[in-house]
Design a protein around this motif. Structure first.
Motif, PDB file in Angstrom:
ATOM      1  N   ARG A  39       5.573   6.950  45.242  1.00  0.00           N
ATOM      2  CA  ARG A  39       4.855   5.997  44.040  1.00  0.00           C
ATOM      3  C   ARG A  39       5.497   7.005  42.641  1.00  0.00           C
ATOM      4  N   SER A  40       5.897   6.170  41.416  1.00  0.00           N
ATOM      5  CA  SER A  40       6.074   6.571  40.606  1.00  0.00           C
ATOM      6  C   SER A  40       6.482   5.859  38.966  1.00  0.00           C
ATOM      7  N   GLY A  41       6.662   6.483  37.654  1.00  0.00           N
ATOM      8  CA  GLY A  41       7.236   5.179  37.230  1.00  0.00           C
ATOM      9  C   GLY A  41       8.803   4.596  36.766  1.00  0.00           C
ATOM     10  N   HIS A  42       9.132   3.795  36.393  1.00  0.00           N
ATOM     11  CA  HIS A  42      10.250   3.501  36.679  1.00  0.00           C
ATOM     12  C   HIS A  42      11.517   4.345  36.676  1.00  0.00           C
ATOM     13  N   LEU A  43      13.060   4.291  37.867  1.00  0.00           N
ATOM     14  CA  LEU A  43      13.687   4.428  37.619  1.00  0.00           C
ATOM     15  C   LEU A  43      15.327   4.545  37.279  1.00  0.00           C
ATOM     16  N   ALA A  44      14.821   3.659  35.653  1.00  0.00           N
ATOM     17  CA  ALA A  44      16.089   3.264  34.838  1.00  0.00           C
ATOM     18  C   ALA A  44      16.487   4.080  34.073  1.00  0.00           C
ATOM     19  N   LEU A  57      15.767  10.875  50.163  1.00  0.00           N
ATOM     20  CA  LEU A  57      13.837  11.036  50.736  1.00  0.00           C
ATOM     21  C   LEU A  57      14.523   9.745  52.227  1.00  0.00           C
ATOM     22  N   GLY A  58      15.412   9.348  52.081  1.00  0.00           N
ATOM     23  CA  GLY A  58      15.910   8.442  53.791  1.00  0.00           C
ATOM     24  C   GLY A  58      15.069   6.871  52.712  1.00  0.00           C
ATOM     25  N   LEU A  59      14.749   6.503  51.746  1.00  0.00           N
ATOM     26  CA  LEU A  59      13.648   5.639  51.354  1.00  0.00           C
ATOM     27  C   LEU A  59      14.032   4.090  51.480  1.00  0.00           C
ATOM     28  N   HIS A  60      13.919   2.881  52.751  1.00  0.00           N
ATOM     29  CA  HIS A  60      13.574   1.510  53.073  1.00  0.00           C
ATOM     30  C   HIS A  60      13.545   0.996  51.677  1.00  0.00           C
ATOM     31  N   THR A  61      12.736   0.858  50.928  1.00  0.00           N
ATOM     32  CA  THR A  61      12.134  -0.180  49.962  1.00  0.00           C
ATOM     33  C   THR A  61      11.892   0.446  48.694  1.00  0.00           C
ATOM     34  N   ILE A  62      12.050   0.166  47.929  1.00  0.00           N
ATOM     35  CA  ILE A  62      11.621   0.611  46.581  1.00  0.00           C
ATOM     36  C   ILE A  62      11.062  -1.051  45.727  1.00  0.00           C
ATOM     37  N   PHE A  63       9.895  -1.165  45.946  1.00  0.00           N
ATOM     38  CA  PHE A  63       9.219  -1.951  45.587  1.00  0.00           C
ATOM     39  C   PHE A  63       8.867  -1.822  43.696  1.00  0.00           C
ATOM     40  N   ASP A  64       9.390  -2.307  43.116  1.00  0.00           N
ATOM     41  CA  ASP A  64       9.380  -2.445  41.828  1.00  0.00           C
ATOM     42  C   ASP A  64       8.191  -3.477  40.878  1.00  0.00           C
ATOM     43  N   PHE A  65       7.383  -3.376  40.272  1.00  0.00           N
ATOM     44  CA  PHE A  65       5.968  -4.227  39.838  1.00  0.00           C
ATOM     45  C   PHE A  65       6.068  -5.169  39.068  1.00  0.00           C
ATOM     46  N   GLN A  71      11.315  -4.848  32.071  1.00  0.00           N
ATOM     47  CA  GLN A  71      12.938  -4.212  32.488  1.00  0.00           C
ATOM     48  C   GLN A  71      13.863  -4.849  31.607  1.00  0.00           C
ATOM     49  N   LYS A  72      14.115  -5.091  30.299  1.00  0.00           N
ATOM     50  CA  LYS A  72      14.065  -5.860  28.845  1.00  0.00           C
ATOM     51  C   LYS A  72      14.386  -4.774  28.287  1.00  0.00           C
ATOM     52  N   LEU A  73      13.294  -3.776  27.930  1.00  0.00           N
ATOM     53  CA  LEU A  73      12.974  -2.886  27.328  1.00  0.00           C
ATOM     54  C   LEU A  73      13.459  -1.363  27.860  1.00  0.00           C
ATOM     55  N   GLU A  74      13.323  -1.360  29.591  1.00  0.00           N
ATOM     56  CA  GLU A  74      13.730  -0.215  30.186  1.00  0.00           C
ATOM     57  C   GLU A  74      15.005   0.291  30.860  1.00  0.00           C
ATOM     58  N   GLY A  75      15.014  -1.487  30.949  1.00  0.00           N
ATOM     59  CA  GLY A  75      16.620  -1.316  31.859  1.00  0.00           C
ATOM     60  C   GLY A  75      16.398  -1.051  33.195  1.00  0.00           C
ATOM     61  N   PRO A  76      17.347  -2.172  33.795  1.00  0.00           N
ATOM     62  CA  PRO A  76      17.299  -1.022  35.358  1.00  0.00           C
ATOM     63  C   PRO A  76      16.926  -0.413  36.278  1.00  0.00           C
ATOM     64  N   ASP A  77      16.540  -0.033  37.572  1.00  0.00           N
ATOM     65  CA  ASP A  77      16.689   0.831  38.069  1.00  0.00           C
ATOM     66  C   ASP A  77      16.951   1.831  38.910  1.00  0.00           C
ATOM     67  N   ARG A  84      16.462  -0.932  50.032  1.00  0.00           N
ATOM     68  CA  ARG A  84      16.333  -2.599  49.835  1.00  0.00           C
ATOM     69  C   ARG A  84      15.684  -2.185  48.199  1.00  0.00           C
ATOM     70  N   ASN A  85      15.983  -3.069  46.905  1.00  0.00           N
ATOM     71  CA  ASN A  85      14.642  -2.984  45.120  1.00  0.00           C
ATOM     72  C   ASN A  85      14.530  -4.534  45.399  1.00  0.00           C
ATOM     73  N   VAL A  86      13.266  -4.579  45.274  1.00  0.00           N
ATOM     74  CA  VAL A  86      12.003  -5.978  45.618  1.00  0.00           C
ATOM     75  C   VAL A  86      11.579  -5.420  44.103  1.00  0.00           C
ATOM     76  N   ASN A  87      11.430  -6.486  43.926  1.00  0.00           N
ATOM     77  CA  ASN A  87      10.781  -6.815  42.252  1.00  0.00           C
ATOM     78  C   ASN A  87      10.120  -8.036  42.697  1.00  0.00           C
ATOM     79  N   LEU A  88       9.142  -7.122  42.686  1.00  0.00           N
ATOM     80  CA  LEU A  88       7.476  -8.977  42.684  1.00  0.00           C
ATOM     81  C   LEU A  88       6.674  -8.102  41.476  1.00  0.00           C
ATOM     82  N   PRO A  89       6.843  -8.620  40.283  1.00  0.00           N
ATOM     83  CA  PRO A  89       5.880  -8.559  39.524  1.00  0.00           C
ATOM     84  C   PRO A  89       4.477  -8.472  39.582  1.00  0.00           C
TER      85      PRO A  89
END
Length: 265
Positions: A39-44, A57-65, A71-77, A84-89
Motif C-alpha cells: 500500500r502507498s500514496g500516489h506514484l506520480a 517487487l514483481g508487481l502484477h497490478t497497481i490499483f489506483d483509487f 490525477q489532475k492535481l498530482e499527475g499520473p502514476d 497492469r494499472n487499474v484505476n477504480l475511483p
C-alpha cells in the motif's frame, strides 16, 4: 514465485506511506505473506530510484483509487514495465476539487466554516461510511482480481490513507486478519514521514499557521474512529462481515479460499 522482500521499510523519496502489509496475523493463526500486498500514496512523483525499487517487487497490478481531480492535481502514476494499472475511483470524479482548492488557497473563514467544531472529523466519517456501502462493485472487482491472478499488488490513492486504507482493510477482513491488526496497520499512516504533503498556494504567512493546520488535522489523520465507522457500516448494512463479503461483494466461498491461498502463508 512471489519475491520475498525485506521487512525493513525502504526509503522512497517521492512516494509517501509505502509499506508491505505482510506479517499481519489472522484469527486462525496464519499470517499475510510478505511480498504480495503493498500500500502507498500516489506514484506520480516517484523518482527513478523509487521506480526501480517498485519494479523490483514483481508487481502484477497497481490499483489506483484516485479520482479525476486527484490525477489532475498530482499527475499520473509513473509507468512500471509489465505492470497492469487499474484505476477504480472510490470517490466521484469531481469530488473534492473545489474543497481542495480552498485548502490549498488557505481561505481561513471558509476552512473554519466547513472544518471547525468537529465538522472535519464528521466529514471523514461520512466519507468512510459511503465508500464501504456505495463502492461495493469496486471492492468486489479488487477482491476477485486478487483471488484470480493480480498479485503481487499495490493499492494506493492520493495519501494512501483513506481510500487505499479502506480497500486494504476490506481485503484483510476477507482473509481473516485480526481486527486489531487491521486497525494497527491503518494507524501507521500517522507517522510523520508517511503523511501526505499538501501543496499550498497561499503565502508562507497564511498557509501553515497553527490554526490552519489544526483545522486540517482531521483530514490528514488516520483515526481509529474513521475505520470503526466503516466497520460499523458493514455491520449495520449487512449484519456481519461474512454476509458483507458474500452478498455485498459477491465473494463466493471458493473465491474467498483462493484469495486466502494467494495472500496468506
Amino acid at each position: 514465485m512471489t519475491q520475498q522482500v525485506p521487512s525493513t521499510e525502504p526509503e522512497l523519496a517521492g512516494v509517501r506511506n509505502f509499506r508491505d502489509v505482510g506479517g499481519l496475523p489472522t484469527v486462525d493463526g496464519r499470517r499475510v505473506r510478505h511480498g504480495v500486498l503493498f500500500r502507498s500514496g500516489h506514484l506520480a512523483h516517484a523518482t527513478e530510484e523509487d521506480a526501480a525499487f517498485l519494479a523490483s517487487l514483481g508487481l502484477h497490478t497497481i490499483f489506483d483509487f484516485r479520482n479525476a481531480a486527484d490525477q489532475k492535481l498530482e499527475g499520473p502514476d509513473v509507468e512500471l514495465p509489465g505492470v497492469r494499472n487499474v484505476n477504480l475511483p472510490l470517490s466521484d470524479p469531481a469530488d473534492g476539487a473545489e474543497f481542495w482548492k480552498m485548502v490549498r488557497d488557505g481561505d481561513l473563514d471558509q476552512l473554519r466554516a466547513i472544518l471547525d467544531d468537529g465538522k472535519g472529523a464528521a466529514r471523514m466519517i461520512d466519507s468512510y461510511r459511503k465508500i464501504v456501502t456505495e463502492r461495493t462493485a469496486e471492492h468486489s472487482r479488487v477482491l476477485h482480481a486478487l483471488a484470480e491472478d493480480s498479485v503481487p499488488a499495490l493499492m494506493h490513492c492520493a495519501a494512501g490513507k483513506d481510500r487505499a486504507g479502506i480497500s486494504i482493510a476490506v481485503t484483510l477482513l476477507a482473509v481473516g486478519v485480526e481486527r486489531d491488526a487491521i486497525v494497527a496497520d491503518y494507524l501507521e499512516s500517522n507517522a510523520k514521514h508517511r503523511r501526505y504533503k499538501v501543496r499550498r498556494s497561499g503565502s508562507a504567512d497564511t498557509a501553515y499557521t497553527p490554526e490552519v493546520m489544526a483545522l486540517l488535522d482531521p483530514l490528514f489523520d488516520a483515526r481509529a474512529e474513521y475505520l470503526a465507522a466503516a466497520f460499523a457500516s458493514i455491520e449495520e448494512t449487512w449484519g456481519d462481515t461474512d454476509t458483507y463479503l458474500a452478498q455485498g461483494l459477491g465473494l463466493s466461498p471458493d473465491s474467498r479460499e483462493r484469495l486466502r491461498a494467494r495472500l496468506l502463508d
